[in-house]
Structures are given as C-alpha cells and as structure tokens.
Scaffold this motif. Structure first.
Motif, short mmCIF file in Angstrom:
data_model
loop_
_atom_site.label_atom_id
_atom_site.label_comp_id
_atom_site.label_asym_id
_atom_site.label_seq_id
_atom_site.Cartn_x
_atom_site.Cartn_y
_atom_site.Cartn_z
N LEU A 69 0.80 -1.20 -0.20
CA LEU A 69 -0.04 0.13 -0.14
C LEU A 69 0.81 1.31 -0.20
O LEU A 69 0.32 2.26 -0.95
N ARG A 70 1.87 0.81 1.36
CA ARG A 70 3.30 2.46 0.96
C ARG A 70 3.49 2.63 -0.31
O ARG A 70 3.32 3.89 -1.07
N PRO A 77 -3.92 6.61 -6.80
CA PRO A 77 -4.77 6.76 -5.82
C PRO A 77 -5.98 5.76 -6.23
O PRO A 77 -6.78 5.75 -5.20
N VAL A 78 -5.50 4.53 -6.56
CA VAL A 78 -6.85 3.28 -6.81
C VAL A 78 -7.55 3.05 -5.11
O VAL A 78 -6.45 3.33 -4.30
N PRO A 79 -8.79 2.51 -5.47
CA PRO A 79 -8.82 2.35 -4.03
C PRO A 79 -8.47 1.20 -3.83
O PRO A 79 -8.92 0.44 -4.59
N VAL A 80 -8.25 1.57 -2.19
CA VAL A 80 -7.25 -0.22 -1.71
C VAL A 80 -9.21 -0.90 -0.42
O VAL A 80 -8.97 0.17 0.32
N ILE A 81 -9.52 -1.82 -0.29
CA ILE A 81 -10.13 -2.40 0.35
C ILE A 81 -8.88 -3.44 1.44
O ILE A 81 -8.23 -4.24 0.46
N MET A 82 -8.06 -3.41 2.18
CA MET A 82 -7.42 -4.11 3.08
C MET A 82 -8.62 -5.24 3.26
O MET A 82 -9.15 -4.93 4.76
N LEU A 83 -7.50 -6.62 3.76
CA LEU A 83 -8.68 -7.45 4.58
C LEU A 83 -7.14 -8.17 5.47
O LEU A 83 -5.74 -7.86 5.38
N THR A 84 -7.54 -8.37 6.91
CA THR A 84 -6.25 -9.18 8.32
C THR A 84 -7.43 -10.04 8.45
O THR A 84 -8.51 -10.17 9.00
N ALA A 85 -5.98 -11.25 8.89
CA ALA A 85 -6.41 -12.24 10.16
C ALA A 85 -6.15 -11.61 11.42
O ALA A 85 -6.85 -11.99 12.39
N ARG A 86 -5.21 -11.35 11.67
CA ARG A 86 -5.39 -10.12 12.54
C ARG A 86 -6.71 -8.63 13.43
O ARG A 86 -6.86 -8.23 12.42
N GLY A 87 -7.01 -9.20 14.98
CA GLY A 87 -7.46 -8.20 14.79
C GLY A 87 -7.06 -7.17 15.50
O GLY A 87 -8.02 -6.58 16.28
N ASP A 88 -6.19 -6.80 15.72
CA ASP A 88 -5.69 -5.23 15.80
C ASP A 88 -5.60 -4.18 15.75
O ASP A 88 -6.35 -3.67 14.67
N ALA A 89 -6.23 -3.56 16.53
CA ALA A 89 -6.79 -1.98 16.37
C ALA A 89 -6.47 -1.17 15.26
O ALA A 89 -6.31 -0.38 14.45
N ILE A 90 -4.64 -1.30 16.00
CA ILE A 90 -4.02 -0.65 15.87
C ILE A 90 -3.46 -0.64 14.35
O ILE A 90 -2.61 -0.01 13.38
N ASP A 91 -3.74 -2.36 13.51
CA ASP A 91 -3.34 -2.28 12.31
C ASP A 91 -4.19 -1.60 11.14
O ASP A 91 -4.38 -1.42 10.48
N ARG A 92 -5.62 -1.86 12.16
CA ARG A 92 -6.97 -1.26 11.31
C ARG A 92 -6.15 0.47 11.17
O ARG A 92 -6.92 1.01 10.14
N VAL A 93 -6.18 1.09 12.09
CA VAL A 93 -4.99 2.43 11.84
C VAL A 93 -4.56 2.69 10.99
O VAL A 93 -4.22 3.68 10.03
N VAL A 94 -3.52 2.05 11.58
CA VAL A 94 -1.69 1.92 10.78
C VAL A 94 -3.00 1.83 8.54
O VAL A 94 -1.91 2.57 7.78
N GLY A 95 -3.54 1.12 8.50
CA GLY A 95 -4.04 0.74 7.08
C GLY A 95 -4.67 1.97 6.87
O GLY A 95 -4.93 2.10 5.90
N SER A 98 -2.73 4.76 6.21
CA SER A 98 -1.62 4.77 5.22
C SER A 98 -2.07 4.77 3.67
O SER A 98 -2.07 4.73 2.64
N GLY A 99 -3.70 4.85 3.23
CA GLY A 99 -4.62 5.36 2.28
C GLY A 99 -5.13 4.84 2.10
O GLY A 99 -5.59 4.46 1.25
N ALA A 100 -5.53 3.36 2.82
CA ALA A 100 -6.68 2.21 2.32
C ALA A 100 -8.00 2.65 2.61
O ALA A 100 -8.33 3.74 3.64
N ASP A 101 -8.42 2.78 1.94
CA ASP A 101 -10.49 3.40 1.76
C ASP A 101 -11.10 2.75 3.00
O ASP A 101 -12.14 2.90 2.97
N ASP A 102 -10.76 1.28 2.85
CA ASP A 102 -12.27 0.63 3.79
C ASP A 102 -10.92 -0.46 4.71
O ASP A 102 -9.67 -0.67 3.93
N TYR A 103 -11.08 -1.23 5.82
CA TYR A 103 -10.65 -2.42 6.32
C TYR A 103 -11.36 -3.19 7.27
O TYR A 103 -12.31 -2.96 7.75
N LEU A 104 -11.22 -4.34 6.27
CA LEU A 104 -12.24 -5.33 6.89
C LEU A 104 -11.36 -6.46 8.13
O LEU A 104 -10.58 -7.22 6.74
#
Length: 242
Positions: A69-70, A77-95, A98-104
């Motif tokens: 993503l970086r 500027p293409v839209p990005v949805i990030m996915l993660t198996a980790r539930g840490d809130a910090i991952d969501r904030v970092v994503g 960093s320019g992610a449009d959504d995070y699941l």
C-alpha cells in the motif's frame, strides 16, 4: 487482462480459498476479478492502470500488505480495501492512515464485503454502477472541490485525497456550518450502518484534517462536536471553540 467495460478488481491474498470465495460473490455482481497470491507480484499488477479497486491482504509472502500500500500510494490513488486475519486495532489505524479506503478483519460476511465494494465504486466509478451524479464545483474559502474532475485544491494547490476522504470533504462542504453526526457520515460517506465500535470515520477525518491543514484565518477546518459529530465551519460561523 480484465476489460474495463465492467469494474475490474485485483485481489491480492495468499489464501486461495478466500480468493475463490470472493470471486464467487463478486463475479455474479458483474465484476471482473484477477487474483495473485504474493505482495511483490501484487504490487506490479496494482500499478497497472486498469483497476477500479484493489483488495489487499495484510499478511502476504515476499512483501506485506502495508508495504504494498505504501509503495502503491506513491503513484496511484486507486481505492484499496485491506483485509487481515489479525484483529489488532493498530493494524486498522495503520492501514487507514496509510491510504486504505476501507479495512475488514477476517472472517467477514461476504455480502457485507460486496456491499462495501459497491459503496466505494459508487464514489469512485459511478458510471460503471449507475448514471453519473450531477457534476458540481463547491467552493468555500480557500478550498475548491470539483466532483466531475474529482479534484480538490487548497489555495490553488492540488490536494491528493483517497476516495473516502474526497466523499467526506464533499459532505462537509455541502453541509458547511451544520453539524454532521457520525451516523450521517457513515450512511453518506461509507454507505453502511453506524457502529459505536467502528472508528473508521474518525480516522478518515483525522487524515483529511492533516492534508487540508488549518483555514486561512487559523481556525480549525473540521471541528469535533462532543457527543454530536463534526462540523466544517462556514464563512459565517464564529471562531473556533465558539
């Protein structure tokens, strides 16, 4: 390569079963899907111009999703949805920062995922899903937002925004001088129901503030209203803190 006559989505995820499942839900909705399973190859594909959306896993071999993503945001500027198996809130904030449009977080409801994909594309590629909205240019103080060109300028200088930040700023400018609740912003900007545990809007507002900076008179450009929401002061509004 996918045709651009329909929305083209690149899925970068090393979970083969997950990518197959996403294809099963997205393709019947009219999306063209291409899949790759490592970050290095994914970045090379993501930098190509045909994508309307990229679905990006965090935990990838060869190059992790945050680094993909970086590097992608350096030129696209293409839209990005990030996915993660980790539930840490910090991952969501970092994503999001960093320019992610959504995070699941995984696991997620596939129908909710499809709804989020459509919500982003309604903002970024509306002609592929429905008739284009009326074009408009909104000007307030030093900020000019052009919906047709999808550009934002502050004092004449271009401001690079993600699709969510663009939709957020448009909502604020249209409602300048009026408090917008988080519920309204979730519905209008993210096109989903409000959740008290979902801080997505707050993260996007924080990023938008940093990119726009203060108003020419030094007032805060987007004010938080305790227990209510946010307000973008109009020229007639009082000073910050009023």
């Amino acid at each position: 390569m996918p045709s651009i006559a329909r929305p083209a989505i690149l899925v970068i995820d090393d979970d083969v079963e997950m990518t197959e499942m996403l294809g099963e839900y997205l393709e019947p909705e009219g999306f063209v899907i291409e899949v790759c399973h490592d970050g290095d190859t994914g970045l090379k594909l993501a930098l190509q111009p045909q994508w309307q959306l990229i679905v990006l896993d965090v935990m990838l071999p060869r190059l992790n999703g945050f680094e993909v993503l970086r590097r992608l945001r350096e030129s696209s500027p293409v839209p990005v949805i990030m996915l993660t198996a980790r539930g840490d809130a910090i991952d969501r904030v970092v994503g999001l920062q960093s320019g992610a449009d959504d995070y699941l977080p995984k696991p997620f409801d596939p129908q909710e995922f499809v709804a989020r994909v459509k919500a982003i594309l309604r903002r970024t590629a509306p002609s592929l899903l429905r008739q284009p909205e009326n074009e408009e240019v909104v000007v307030l103080a030093d900020v000019t937002l052009d919906s047709r060109a999808r550009t934002v300028r502050r004092s004449g200088a271009h401001v690079e925004l993600t699709s969510v930040e663009f939709a957020l700023l448009r909502a604020f400018l249209r409602a300048a001088g009026r408090v917008l609740t988080r519920e309204e912003l979730f519905r209008e900007v993210l096109d989903r129901a409000f959740s008290v545990f979902d801080r997505s809007i707050d993260n996007h507002v924080s990023s938008l503030r940093k990119k726009l900076g203060p108003r020419p008179d030094g007032r805060e450009r987007i004010r938080s209203i305790r227990n209510a929401g946010y307000i973008y002061p109009s020229d007639e509004s009082g000073p910050a803190g009023a």
